[in-house]
Design an enzyme around this catalytic site. Structure first.
Site, PDB file in Angstrom:
ATOM      1  CG  LEU A  60     -14.555  37.098  -6.956  1.00 31.13           C
ATOM      2  CD1 LEU A  60     -15.901  36.403  -7.151  1.00 31.13           C
ATOM      3  CD2 LEU A  60     -13.634  36.239  -6.090  1.00 31.13           C
ATOM      4  CG  ASP A  61      -8.707  35.956 -11.045  1.00 31.79           C
ATOM      5  OD1 ASP A  61      -8.233  37.049 -10.700  1.00 31.79           O
ATOM      6  OD2 ASP A  61      -8.179  34.860 -10.786  1.00 31.79           O
ATOM      7  CD  GLU A  62     -12.704  37.854 -18.636  1.00 36.47           C
ATOM      8  OE1 GLU A  62     -13.451  37.858 -19.633  1.00 36.47           O
ATOM      9  OE2 GLU A  62     -11.458  37.823 -18.715  1.00 36.47           O
ATOM     10  CB  THR A  64     -13.050  33.547 -10.253  1.00 37.70           C
ATOM     11  OG1 THR A  64     -11.754  33.033 -10.561  1.00 37.70           O
ATOM     12  CG2 THR A  64     -13.511  32.971  -8.921  1.00 37.70           C
ATOM     13  NE  ARG A 147      -6.054  31.564 -12.171  1.00 34.13           N
ATOM     14  CZ  ARG A 147      -5.934  32.603 -12.999  1.00 34.13           C
ATOM     15  NH1 ARG A 147      -6.338  33.818 -12.625  1.00 34.13           N
ATOM     16  NH2 ARG A 147      -5.403  32.415 -14.193  1.00 34.13           N
TER      17      ARG A 147
END
Length: 208
Positions: A60-62, A64, A147
């Site tokens: 997961l993105d930082e 998120t 996104r």
């Protein structure tokens, strides 16, 4: 860092990742990662998959937050990696706060990302002022898929510094400190039993 562990057994460990934490170390991001914290709790994970990304089967993105599964054994690692590459047994559901209201309130976007197919289903759950909470279900797992697709729909994720709308973010009070995207539910086949299992984590307070 104290990870929020949802479930664990001999093969897997499921956590609710907090926003602002990197899943694993990378060049330019050498501070403690979620994977590091989990290895401290489960030293047997240290060499699972790779030393650089112990136990990591997806990311997961930082910014998120939400549900992630880690592998505790090599057998579990390869079984889960295969599922995430095939996508047929994996179901990933996210909640996101977007600007405006997507119309129609339910639909599917098929917009390739870097030349590869990417499919996202969306449904508007609730509107509050100038923003909406939207459920996103993704059939594919391209980088930044939700996104990018939210931006393509004309309703970017609130607080998204890369694909968002800084002007509209600036009107919100309180102003978003991060992209408001949360992995709320994850389904996969357990690598040991083969049975389908589902884990969920409620959205954090900044989204509510």
């Amino acid at each position: 860092m104290k990870p929020d562990i949802i479930y664990q057994d001999n093969e897997i460990l499921v956590v609710n990742k907090a926003a602002g934490i990197f899943v694993h170390k990378a060049p330019g991001h050498e501070s403690e990662s979620l994977a590091d914290a989990l290895v401290e709790l489960c030293p047997q994970m240290k060499a699972v998959g790779s030393v650089e990304r112990p136990g990591v089967v997806h990311r997961l993105d930082e910014e998120t937050s939400g549900v992630m599964v880690f592998a505790k054994t090599d057998a579990a690692y390869y079984a889960l990696r295969e599922q995430f590459e095939r996508h047929d047994t994996i179901k990933k559901t996210y909640l996101g706060i977007v600007h405006g209201v997507i119309n129609p309130r339910k639909g599917t976007i098929r917009e390739p990302i870097k030349g590869k197919s990417a499919v996202t289903h969306w449904e508007v759950l609730q509107k509050a002022g100038s923003v909406s909470m939207v459920e996103f279900r993704i059939e594919t797992g391209r980088m930044h898929q939700i996104r990018l697709h939210a931006k393509a729909l004309g309703h970017p994720i609130v607080g998204d510094k890369l694909y968002g709308d800084k002007r509209k973010d600036g009107y919100l009070r309180p102003r978003p400190a991060r992209q408001l995207l949360h992995a709320v539910e994850l389904t996969f086949n357990h690598p040991k039993t083969g049975r389908s299992v589902t884990f969920a984590a409620p959205p954090p307070g900044d989204m509510l």
